[in-house]
Design a protein around this motif. Structure first.
Motif, PDB file in Angstrom:
ATOM      1  N   MET A   1     114.442  -6.833  15.650  1.00 48.43           N
ATOM      2  CA  MET A   1     115.560  -7.742  15.930  1.00 48.43           C
ATOM      3  C   MET A   1     115.863  -7.776  17.420  1.00 48.43           C
ATOM      4  N   THR A   2     115.834  -6.577  18.046  1.00 47.64           N
ATOM      5  CA  THR A   2     116.159  -6.518  19.477  1.00 47.64           C
ATOM      6  C   THR A   2     115.160  -7.337  20.292  1.00 47.64           C
ATOM      7  N   THR A   3     113.860  -7.170  19.985  1.00 44.36           N
ATOM      8  CA  THR A   3     112.849  -7.925  20.739  1.00 44.36           C
ATOM      9  C   THR A   3     113.049  -9.416  20.501  1.00 44.36           C
ATOM     10  N   PHE A   4     113.441  -9.769  19.285  1.00 40.31           N
ATOM     11  CA  PHE A   4     113.690 -11.172  18.956  1.00 40.31           C
ATOM     12  C   PHE A   4     114.789 -11.737  19.842  1.00 40.31           C
ATOM     13  N   ILE A   5     115.881 -10.971  19.956  1.00 45.05           N
ATOM     14  CA  ILE A   5     117.005 -11.442  20.771  1.00 45.05           C
ATOM     15  C   ILE A   5     116.603 -11.529  22.240  1.00 45.05           C
ATOM     16  N   ILE A   6     115.908 -10.485  22.721  1.00 41.90           N
ATOM     17  CA  ILE A   6     115.496 -10.478  24.125  1.00 41.90           C
ATOM     18  C   ILE A   6     114.595 -11.671  24.417  1.00 41.90           C
ATOM     19  N   ARG A   7     113.686 -11.961  23.480  1.00 38.08           N
ATOM     20  CA  ARG A   7     112.788 -13.095  23.688  1.00 38.08           C
ATOM     21  C   ARG A   7     113.574 -14.401  23.768  1.00 38.08           C
ATOM     22  N   ARG A   8     114.561 -14.541  22.894  1.00 37.29           N
ATOM     23  CA  ARG A   8     115.376 -15.760  22.915  1.00 37.29           C
ATOM     24  C   ARG A   8     116.129 -15.891  24.235  1.00 37.29           C
ATOM     25  N   ILE A   9     116.628 -14.765  24.738  1.00 34.99           N
ATOM     26  CA  ILE A   9     117.374 -14.815  26.009  1.00 34.99           C
ATOM     27  C   ILE A   9     116.438 -15.254  27.132  1.00 34.99           C
ATOM     28  N   LEU A  10     115.224 -14.676  27.145  1.00 34.46           N
ATOM     29  CA  LEU A  10     114.276 -15.022  28.197  1.00 34.46           C
ATOM     30  C   LEU A  10     113.921 -16.505  28.145  1.00 34.46           C
ATOM     31  N   ILE A  11     113.777 -17.039  26.932  1.00 37.74           N
ATOM     32  CA  ILE A  11     113.446 -18.460  26.808  1.00 37.74           C
ATOM     33  C   ILE A  11     114.585 -19.336  27.326  1.00 37.74           C
ATOM     34  N   SER A  12     115.817 -18.866  27.144  1.00 32.52           N
ATOM     35  CA  SER A  12     116.932 -19.745  27.511  1.00 32.52           C
ATOM     36  C   SER A  12     117.193 -19.778  29.017  1.00 32.52           C
ATOM     37  N   ILE A  13     116.631 -18.818  29.768  1.00 34.16           N
ATOM     38  CA  ILE A  13     116.865 -18.841  31.222  1.00 34.16           C
ATOM     39  C   ILE A  13     116.387 -20.141  31.885  1.00 34.16           C
ATOM     40  N   PRO A  14     115.134 -20.578  31.651  1.00 31.92           N
ATOM     41  CA  PRO A  14     114.727 -21.845  32.280  1.00 31.92           C
ATOM     42  C   PRO A  14     115.586 -23.034  31.845  1.00 31.92           C
ATOM     43  N   VAL A  15     116.025 -23.030  30.597  1.00 30.33           N
ATOM     44  CA  VAL A  15     116.878 -24.132  30.135  1.00 30.33           C
ATOM     45  C   VAL A  15     118.191 -24.131  30.915  1.00 30.33           C
ATOM     46  N   PHE A  16     118.749 -22.960  31.116  1.00 31.13           N
ATOM     47  CA  PHE A  16     119.979 -22.817  31.881  1.00 31.13           C
ATOM     48  C   PHE A  16     119.784 -23.344  33.304  1.00 31.13           C
ATOM     49  N   LEU A  17     118.692 -22.908  33.945  1.00 30.72           N
ATOM     50  CA  LEU A  17     118.420 -23.371  35.304  1.00 30.72           C
ATOM     51  C   LEU A  17     118.215 -24.875  35.310  1.00 30.72           C
ATOM     52  N   GLY A  18     117.521 -25.378  34.294  1.00 33.46           N
ATOM     53  CA  GLY A  18     117.259 -26.819  34.203  1.00 33.46           C
ATOM     54  C   GLY A  18     118.547 -27.623  34.169  1.00 33.46           C
ATOM     55  N   ILE A  19     119.461 -27.228  33.307  1.00 33.27           N
ATOM     56  CA  ILE A  19     120.715 -27.980  33.172  1.00 33.27           C
ATOM     57  C   ILE A  19     121.487 -27.985  34.485  1.00 33.27           C
TER      58      ILE A  19
END
Lengths: 318, 343
Positions: A1-19
């Motif tokens: 579960m932890t790796t799942f959450i960490i992976r999701r956070i890492l994916i959302s960084i570029p989206v955050f920068l994009g917006i």
């Protein structure tokens, strides 16, 4: 579960920068910049003076560098000051965020408490009179823009019947009166809540219908389980998954979606701030709000992903 | 214990006289059976016709003499110069005549009575509200249809490219779609319209560019599903070109969800435009739009005392959105090939 959450956070960084970057570029490309507010009027036509100010404000730098500078400052909590009131934007955004969250949170909770149970009921009694009535009301709730409903409500309840105040969050002089605050909150929260209730009802109904017609529900019934247990334990739990999606998708709207409705009720929330920022061409205020919005959007998506993981073990493992 | 009857299989071949209903006919027939959708369609057509017949001239003609008049027939008088009919160079055109002068050489003025019926009253500048609602509808509908067209076009192109090419192109495009989907749309609309300056074409362009992502995702999904379909493989085997494949085999099969999405899109753009114009960031007066007509209600006086100035536009928005949503619902049911509920 932890790796799942960490992976999701890492994916959302570029989206955050994009917006944040896209909004930054849009504002930067618009004609006129902050320098005009800082050049003394007698030098307004002097290109040398303007260039000096631009240099001092860092506006002569290329866009990516300006973006990185803004981001760097923003991440340490330094968002600049409002052009009109001079209040620190970080404080302003925090205050309006709280106000918006109060209004939208109340509306969302109302929507959930009303929409989900009625959706289940509507599905369980499909094609009954109640179902038709609820589906009809849902249709209205989805089709009528909440700001128009708000105007109508203000006209009827605020001006004709004089039951509620016609806007704002508190009455001057009664800032700590909780009852007065509730009177201000009631109508906007109810109207926004009605929209949410309609959405939740619709999705709950659809999702319940799909589940109710599946084989394992037939099995549960065949075992002789009472209807209540079949619906509450077996059907409702599985019907919840799509509802989580809708809930998560509506979280960003909690902050940014009610811009117009907030204006109708002059609710001092983030939407109000955004309209001020846009009206005054307050670059840093808009960016501050964008930052918070982008953050909330990603947080909501993250919560949804994690919630799926909990609700459906298959997603966690893949 | 039950006696198994021999399985009798009778295949009825359609004879030449028996018509097989084509999927399109079936869709149309099912749509027409959907009563609310039909009502919605008629309402939309009526609104479009009304929007077309609205007179722009009447919507813009100001007359402060009759400002804020409630619906009904209004009588008012103005003092006008009396024309001297003997001086006319063209007897059919009063503007060619000179004013009649009295003994002191002063122009003679007389009270002229005007009677005009305003079905929905007049606004703060004495303009006919009915005409403004009709012309406003034209503006709002142009924004809605044009921006949905644009958004759908972008969505279909991106979706087809993404789904058909696959691989790295697909991955990149879908990342962009992710950003676009999680974008707070209202934020971008507000920022762009305020900074670049609002206007009809800006608004259309903006809404189109901001809302294409859902269409792209849906089309991509359809194309991906189609890629492994037998008839596509068959087409590939006989050497159909990529272009032909996309245009005549892939695209027609993605039409259904796109039409449904676009229909609901029209409803949401009508709401968008209304909201933006209500904030004063959409269509700018004096050009009317449904949104900026409701904008009048931002002042308490108009909200409370001149309700005929904002209620008709508000009702028009609600009617249009309801009608479009009914049609969307009907289309979705009609297109749903899985649906066994063949009423």
């Amino acid at each position: 579960m932890t790796t799942f959450i960490i992976r999701r956070i890492l994916i959302s960084i570029p989206v955050f920068l994009g917006i944040t970057f896209i909004v930054f570029v849009f504002i930067a490309l618009a004609p006129g910049d902050a320098s005009s507010a800082f050049v003394r009027p007698e030098f307004a036509a002097d290109p040398v003076a303007i260039a000096k100010v631009r240099e001092r404000l860092g506006l002569d730098q290329p866009l990516p560098i300006r973006y990185i500078r803004w981001l760097g400052a923003a991440l340490t909590g330094e968002l600049g000051y409002r052009i009109d009131t001079g209040v620190a934007i970080a404080d302003d955004v925090w205050r309006t965020l709280k106000n918006s969250a109060i209004l939208m949170g109340t509306a969302l909770i109302f929507g959930l408490l009303v929409g989900v149970p009625l959706g289940v009921l509507s599905a369980v009694r499909q094609y009954s009179k109640l179902d038709f009535l609820l589906t009809g009301i849902t249709f209205l709730g989805i089709s009528i823009p909440s700001f128009l409903l708000g105007l109508g409500g203000l006209w009827l309840l605020g001006l004709q019947l004089d039951l509620i105040p016609i806007g704002g969050m508190t009455t001057v002089g009664k800032e700590n009166d909780f009852f007065d605050f509730l009177r201000h909150l009631a109508l906007p929260a109810l109207i926004l809540g009605f929209g949410y209730a309609a959405t939740f009802l619709r999705y709950t109904r659809a999702s319940m219908l799909e589940v109710i017609n599946s084989d394992y529900i037939a099995t549960a019934r065949a075992k002789g389980l009472p209807n209540r247990i079949v619906i509450n334990r077996h059907a409702f739990r599985n019907a919840l998954i799509p509802i989580i999606t809708i809930l998560a998708l509506s979280l960003p709207e909690l902050i940014g979606g009610a811009v117009v409705t907030e204006q109708v009720f002059t609710w001092p929330g983030m939407g109000q701030s955004l309209v001020d920022g846009v009206g005054n061409r307050d670059f840093y205020l808009i960016m501050g709000i964008t930052l918070v919005l982008a953050f909330v959007v990603l947080l909501a998506n993250l919560i949804a992903d994690v919630a799926y993981g909990f609700a459906d073990p298959r997603i966690r493992r893949s | 214990m039950s006696v198994q009857e021999p399985l009798a299989v009778t295949i009825t071949r359609p004879t030449r006289t028996q018509k097989i209903e084509s999927p399109r006919r079936r869709t149309i027939r099912r749509f027409l059976r959907h009563r609310l959708a039909l009502v919605g369609l008629i309402a939309i057509i009526a609104i479009i016709v009304l929007a077309i017949v609205g007179s722009e001239e009447a919507a813009l003609a100001q007359n402060t003499e009759i400002a804020n008049m409630p619906p009904g027939t209004i009588t008012w008088t103005t003092k006008e110069f009396v024309k001297d009919m003997t001086t006319c160079t063209d007897p059919n055109d009063l503007s060619t005549c000179k004013n009649l002068r009295d003994a002191n050489g002063k122009s003679v003025r007389a009270e002229v009575e005007h009677v005009q019926t305003f079905l929905l009253g007049t606004d703060g500048l004495g303009r006919d509200v009915l005409s403004r609602v009709l012309v406003g509808g034209r503006v709002s509908l142009i924004v809605a249809f044009a921006s949905v067209l644009l958004s759908t076009l972008i969505g279909v192109i991106v979706g087809v490219i993404s789904g058909y090419l696959g691989g790295r192109t697909d991955a990149t495009l879908m990342r962009i779609v992710d950003v676009a989907l999680s974008f707070p749309v209202i934020l971008l609309l507000l920022v762009v319209s305020a900074l670049i300056g609002p206007g009809l074409s800006t608004l259309i362009l903006m809404i189109g560019v901001v809302t294409w992502a859902r269409g792209a995702r849906i089309v991509r999904g359809q194309v991906l599903a189609l890629r492994s379909a037998t008839f596509i493989e068959a087409a590939k085997v006989i050497g159909v070109s990529d272009r032909r494949m996309i245009i005549s085999h892939v695209l027609p099969n993605t039409i259904a969800p796109i039409v449904v999405l676009a229909t609901f899109g029209v409803a949401s753009v009508v709401i968008f435009e209304a909201g933006l114009s209500y904030l004063g960031l959409g269509i700018q007066p004096p050009t009317p739009s449904w949104g900026n007509l409701v904008n009048g209600a931002r002042t308490i006086t108009v909200l409370e005392r001149y309700i005929w100035q904002w209620v008709p536009a508000a009702l028009a928005i609600v009617t249009m959105v309801l009608a479009v949503n009914f049609v969307g619902d009907g289309l979705r049911d009609a297109f749903d090939q899985r649906s066994t509920n063949d009423r």
